[in-house]
Write an enzyme that holds these catalytic residues in place. Structure first.
Site, PDB file in Angstrom:
ATOM      1  N   CYS A  92       7.424   1.297  44.303  1.00  0.00           N
ATOM      2  CA  CYS A  92       7.479   0.316  43.222  1.00  0.00           C
ATOM      3  C   CYS A  92       8.619   0.700  42.273  1.00  0.00           C
ATOM      4  CB  CYS A  92       6.158   0.294  42.468  1.00  0.00           C
ATOM      5  SG  CYS A  92       6.200  -0.768  41.005  1.00  0.00           S
ATOM      6  N   ASP A 101       4.479   2.180  48.338  1.00  0.00           N
ATOM      7  CA  ASP A 101       3.968   0.950  48.919  1.00  0.00           C
ATOM      8  C   ASP A 101       4.180   1.021  50.419  1.00  0.00           C
ATOM      9  OD1 ASP A 101       3.191  -0.456  46.536  1.00  0.00           O
ATOM     10  OD2 ASP A 101       5.312  -0.834  46.133  1.00  0.00           O
TER      11      ASP A 101
END
Length: 125
Positions: free
Chosen positions: A40, A47
């Site tokens: 992120c 992620d």
């Protein structure tokens, strides 16, 4: 065909896709990986994604080792889920010039939320 990466030792991510001549009579090709990671851009949290690339080849097909090495580059790249799909689509279009391309990214749930993004070429506008 002289591949840049196939059969060669590569120890880092790459910025481009390698290709080979498309055989005649192929209507559609789908490549899927569930091992794509990024982070992120705001929080730095990791992620994880499933990425599906479906394309209708013109003269070139994506060489799969180069795709693996290209997707590896995102492991240390801060990018929003929505931008990831667009970046992959743009690279596929730039390197193999397909007739059509559809990239779907599915971000695995973080905080109970999963994000699915679709980027296509030509754009559906």
């Amino acid at each position: 065909m002289d591949s840049k990466y196939l059969g060669k030792k590569v120890v880092q991510p790459i910025e481009e896709l390698d290709f080979f001549p498309a055989p005649e009579g192929i209507d559609s090709i789908t490549l899927t990986s569930d091992e794509v990671a990024s982070s992120c851009p705001i929080t730095g949290q990791p992620d994880f994604y499933t990425v599906e690339i479906e394309y209708r080849p013109n003269e070139r097909c994506i060489e799969s080792k180069s795709l693996k090495l290209y997707l590896w580059r995102f492991a240390k790249t801060p990018v929003f889920a929505e931008k990831l799909a667009a970046e992959i689509r743009d690279r596929v279009v730039r390197d193999i010039i397909p007739m059509t391309c559809r990239v779907t990214t599915i971000q695995k749930p973080r905080g109970g939320i999963s994000i699915e993004t679709v980027a296509q070429y030509p754009n559906s506008e």
